[in-house]
Design a protein around this motif. Structure first.
Motif, PDB file in Angstrom:
ATOM      1  N   GLU A  84      10.878   5.374   4.695  1.00 58.25           N
ATOM      2  CA  GLU A  84      11.553   5.833   6.004  1.00 58.25           C
ATOM      3  C   GLU A  84      12.593   5.100   6.681  1.00 58.25           C
ATOM      4  O   GLU A  84      13.889   5.511   7.074  1.00 58.25           O
ATOM      5  N   THR A 133       0.873  -1.340  -0.145  1.00 50.94           N
ATOM      6  CA  THR A 133       0.116  -0.087   0.038  1.00 50.94           C
ATOM      7  C   THR A 133       0.955   1.180  -0.054  1.00 50.94           C
ATOM      8  O   THR A 133       2.093   1.084   0.261  1.00 50.94           O
ATOM      9  N   ASP A 134       0.464   2.408  -0.308  1.00 43.58           N
ATOM     10  CA  ASP A 134       1.168   3.488  -0.315  1.00 43.58           C
ATOM     11  C   ASP A 134       1.627   3.948   1.166  1.00 43.58           C
ATOM     12  O   ASP A 134       2.753   4.158   1.214  1.00 43.58           O
ATOM     13  N   ASP A 135       0.840   3.682   2.356  1.00 44.68           N
ATOM     14  CA  ASP A 135       1.502   3.819   3.450  1.00 44.68           C
ATOM     15  C   ASP A 135       2.715   2.703   3.929  1.00 44.68           C
ATOM     16  O   ASP A 135       3.659   3.461   4.520  1.00 44.68           O
ATOM     17  N   GLU A 136       2.462   1.605   3.417  1.00 46.47           N
ATOM     18  CA  GLU A 136       3.763   0.547   3.716  1.00 46.47           C
ATOM     19  C   GLU A 136       4.932   0.892   2.757  1.00 46.47           C
ATOM     20  O   GLU A 136       6.023   1.084   3.199  1.00 46.47           O
ATOM     21  N   ARG A 137       4.640   1.531   1.572  1.00 47.30           N
ATOM     22  CA  ARG A 137       5.663   1.975   0.752  1.00 47.30           C
ATOM     23  C   ARG A 137       6.470   3.173   1.410  1.00 47.30           C
ATOM     24  O   ARG A 137       7.798   3.209   1.434  1.00 47.30           O
ATOM     25  N   ALA A 138       5.692   4.102   1.745  1.00 50.53           N
ATOM     26  CA  ALA A 138       6.032   5.358   2.539  1.00 50.53           C
ATOM     27  C   ALA A 138       6.868   4.892   3.942  1.00 50.53           C
ATOM     28  O   ALA A 138       8.057   5.512   4.125  1.00 50.53           O
ATOM     29  N   ARG A 139       6.349   4.024   4.587  1.00 56.52           N
ATOM     30  CA  ARG A 139       7.124   3.417   5.874  1.00 56.52           C
ATOM     31  C   ARG A 139       8.393   2.706   5.694  1.00 56.52           C
ATOM     32  O   ARG A 139       9.405   3.048   6.291  1.00 56.52           O
ATOM     33  N   HIS A 140       8.260   1.961   4.493  1.00 60.50           N
ATOM     34  CA  HIS A 140       9.621   1.368   4.048  1.00 60.50           C
ATOM     35  C   HIS A 140      10.721   2.176   3.722  1.00 60.50           C
ATOM     36  O   HIS A 140      11.877   2.192   3.920  1.00 60.50           O
TER      37      HIS A 140
END
Length: 110
Positions: A23, A14-21
């Motif tokens: 970071e 997901t976009d949230d997972e991609r952003a977290r990864h």
């Protein structure tokens, strides 16, 4: 006791997972910066010219060896590192790269 084989599950992030990864990666690189590796030294003259021409054409040692009709890619490596090479191999490599070998008069230095 036998080890269980894990099944690989492939799914889109997901976009949230991609952003977290992203970071996490940035933090890891900040905490443990990549080691600066010095490039291998290549002697001036023919070795540097051959290497520059090969890289400019996007060729690997293997691809250039195949293009030049040379069986062993280590011959290309040896030429680029300034090691002894057969003149016939050097001529074939130069021809494959669109280069020409020539003899020039040596300039005397004082």
């Amino acid at each position: 006791m036998t080890a269980k084989k894990l099944n690989h599950v492939e799914r889109r992030l997901t976009d949230d997972e991609r952003a977290r990864h992203s970071e996490i990666r940035a933090a890891a690189i900040n905490d443990f910066p990549p080691k600066q590796v010095a490039r291998a030294h290549f002697p001036p003259g023919i070795p540097t010219t051959v290497r520059a021409a090969r890289e400019a054409q996007g060729l690997t040692w293997h691809a250039l060896a195949k293009l030049a009709g040379i069986d062993d890619q280590s011959t290309i490596r040896d030429i680029e590192q300034g090691k002894d090479a057969r003149l016939s191999d050097l001529q074939r490599v130069a021809g494959a790269l669109g280069l020409q070998l020539e003899l020039v008069e040596q300039v005397a230095t004082a």
